[in-house]
Motif scaffolding. Structure first.
Motif, PDB file in Angstrom:
ATOM      1  N   ILE A  29       0.831  -1.199   0.000  1.00  0.00           N
ATOM      2  CA  ILE A  29       0.000   0.000   0.000  1.00  0.00           C
ATOM      3  C   ILE A  29       0.869   1.255   0.000  1.00  0.00           C
ATOM      4  O   ILE A  29       1.896   1.313   0.679  1.00  0.00           O
ATOM      5  CB  ILE A  29      -0.950  -0.004   1.221  1.00  0.00           C
ATOM      6  N   HIS A  30       0.477   2.242  -0.805  1.00  0.00           N
ATOM      7  CA  HIS A  30       1.193   3.514  -0.799  1.00  0.00           C
ATOM      8  C   HIS A  30       0.732   4.341   0.400  1.00  0.00           C
ATOM      9  O   HIS A  30      -0.448   4.314   0.775  1.00  0.00           O
ATOM     10  CB  HIS A  30       0.929   4.296  -2.089  1.00  0.00           C
ATOM     11  N   ILE A 128      -5.498   4.238  -1.881  1.00  0.00           N
ATOM     12  CA  ILE A 128      -6.245   3.047  -2.277  1.00  0.00           C
ATOM     13  C   ILE A 128      -6.175   2.837  -3.781  1.00  0.00           C
ATOM     14  O   ILE A 128      -6.579   3.701  -4.565  1.00  0.00           O
ATOM     15  CB  ILE A 128      -7.718   3.169  -1.831  1.00  0.00           C
ATOM     16  N   ASP A 129      -5.658   1.684  -4.179  1.00  0.00           N
ATOM     17  CA  ASP A 129      -5.614   1.293  -5.589  1.00  0.00           C
ATOM     18  C   ASP A 129      -7.044   1.043  -6.066  1.00  0.00           C
ATOM     19  O   ASP A 129      -7.792   0.277  -5.456  1.00  0.00           O
ATOM     20  CB  ASP A 129      -4.771   0.020  -5.727  1.00  0.00           C
ATOM     21  N   ASN A 130      -7.424   1.689  -7.172  1.00  0.00           N
ATOM     22  CA  ASN A 130      -8.795   1.542  -7.677  1.00  0.00           C
ATOM     23  C   ASN A 130      -9.163   0.096  -7.984  1.00  0.00           C
ATOM     24  O   ASN A 130     -10.328  -0.296  -7.882  1.00  0.00           O
ATOM     25  CB  ASN A 130      -8.984   2.393  -8.935  1.00  0.00           C
ATOM     26  N   LEU A 131      -8.175  -0.712  -8.385  1.00  0.00           N
ATOM     27  CA  LEU A 131      -8.452  -2.102  -8.721  1.00  0.00           C
ATOM     28  C   LEU A 131      -8.725  -2.954  -7.484  1.00  0.00           C
ATOM     29  O   LEU A 131      -9.288  -4.044  -7.586  1.00  0.00           O
ATOM     30  CB  LEU A 131      -7.280  -2.697  -9.513  1.00  0.00           C
ATOM     31  N   GLU A 135     -11.467  -4.200  -1.238  1.00  0.00           N
ATOM     32  CA  GLU A 135     -10.651  -5.004  -0.329  1.00  0.00           C
ATOM     33  C   GLU A 135      -9.777  -4.124   0.561  1.00  0.00           C
ATOM     34  O   GLU A 135      -9.667  -4.348   1.772  1.00  0.00           O
ATOM     35  CB  GLU A 135      -9.762  -5.969  -1.123  1.00  0.00           C
ATOM     36  N   THR A 136      -9.153  -3.095  -0.056  1.00  0.00           N
ATOM     37  CA  THR A 136      -8.259  -2.228   0.709  1.00  0.00           C
ATOM     38  C   THR A 136      -9.028  -1.389   1.719  1.00  0.00           C
ATOM     39  O   THR A 136      -8.610  -1.244   2.875  1.00  0.00           O
ATOM     40  CB  THR A 136      -7.468  -1.307  -0.236  1.00  0.00           C
ATOM     41  N   LEU A 137     -10.159  -0.840   1.294  1.00  0.00           N
ATOM     42  CA  LEU A 137     -10.952  -0.020   2.209  1.00  0.00           C
ATOM     43  C   LEU A 137     -11.480  -0.857   3.367  1.00  0.00           C
ATOM     44  O   LEU A 137     -11.465  -0.417   4.526  1.00  0.00           O
ATOM     45  CB  LEU A 137     -12.103   0.647   1.458  1.00  0.00           C
ATOM     46  N   ASP A 138     -11.930  -2.076   3.077  1.00  0.00           N
ATOM     47  CA  ASP A 138     -12.399  -2.966   4.151  1.00  0.00           C
ATOM     48  C   ASP A 138     -11.270  -3.271   5.134  1.00  0.00           C
ATOM     49  O   ASP A 138     -11.476  -3.300   6.354  1.00  0.00           O
ATOM     50  CB  ASP A 138     -12.932  -4.278   3.567  1.00  0.00           C
TER      51      ASP A 138
END
Length: 241
Positions: A29-30, A128-131, A135-138
């Motif tokens: 993650i950036h 957050i990577d759009n792809l 998953e990342t937000l959760d």
């Protein structure tokens, strides 16, 4: 641009190393950890895994003065989700501020906020990577408390290492060095006491001296800093693997 805020490269590498080790569990993650003086907004320091040029261009352009994430955080004490539609004062959209990260497929993120006693604003912003947005937000939402604590720990560490200007000139007694070495191997105070055939109280006495000499707040920070700066050596007859 005022570049004097937390600008020591060696100390920043140590803080950055601590932060990145603790972010590993959240995947590739950036992030941006920024510290800005609220009275002098041009006085800002950024640690990030984005390319240095991207960070330098942001600071050289004084973009923090028009960054909706920064300006929103100034008026908040809680974490928040942001995207390119975030507005300044509920009216102005400045989408161009997000253009440099779009090549990384990023148009949104989540920011954690703190305001310290030195009138600084600290922000840990996760991109957050759009792809992988859901998953990342959760993942972030499920670990909000942990990530807020990580920001607090990282910021506390930053203040600690900048408070202590002579960290590389510390002289430990042989016993302090021995105890600090075993602490860096992950042994508990009780295990060290048994290993060295001394009392638990003696171990705690020496660790308190180590913490005091290093100008940090606890032995965990002392271990991390000593390891990063390579100022601890193995006891006589003991080789580091």
């Amino acid at each position: 641009m005022d570049n004097d805020l937390y600008s020591n490269d060696e100390k920043n590498r140590y803080v950055k190393s601590f932060l990145e080790k603790n972010l590993l569990k959240y995947g590739n993650i950036h992030y941006v950890y920024s510290v800005m003086n609220k009275s002098r907004m041009n006085s800002m320091s950024i640690l990030s895994n984005f390319p240095d040029k991207l960070v330098d261009d942001y600071l050289d352009g004084g973009k923090q003065n028009i960054d909706p994430v920064i300006l929103s955080a100034l008026n908040r004490v809680t974490s928040f989700y942001w995207d390119e539609n975030l507005k300044i004062s509920s009216r102005w959209e400045i989408r161009s501020i997000f253009s440099p990260v779009k090549p990384y497929n990023i148009t949104s993120g989540y920011a954690f906020v703190l305001h310290d006693h030195q009138n600084n604003l600290g922000i840990l912003s996760l991109y957050i990577d759009n792809l992988l947005k859901k998953e990342t937000l959760d993942l972030i939402l499920n670990h909000k408390d942990d990530l807020q604590c990580l920001l607090l720990s990282t910021h506390e560490m930053l203040l600690d290492v900048y408070h202590n200007h002579k960290i590389t000139k510390i002289v430990f007694t042989p016993r302090e060095n021995e105890i600090l070495y075993w602490c860096t191997t992950g042994k508990t105070h009780k295990e060290i006491a048994e290993l060295l055939h001394i009392s638990l109280g003696t171990v705690k006495f020496h660790t308190a001296n180590i913490v005091r000499k290093m100008g940090v707040r606890n032995i965990r920070h002392a271990v991390s800093l000593a390891t990063e700066l390579k100022i601890v050596s193995p006891p006589a007859g003991k080789k580091i693997c």
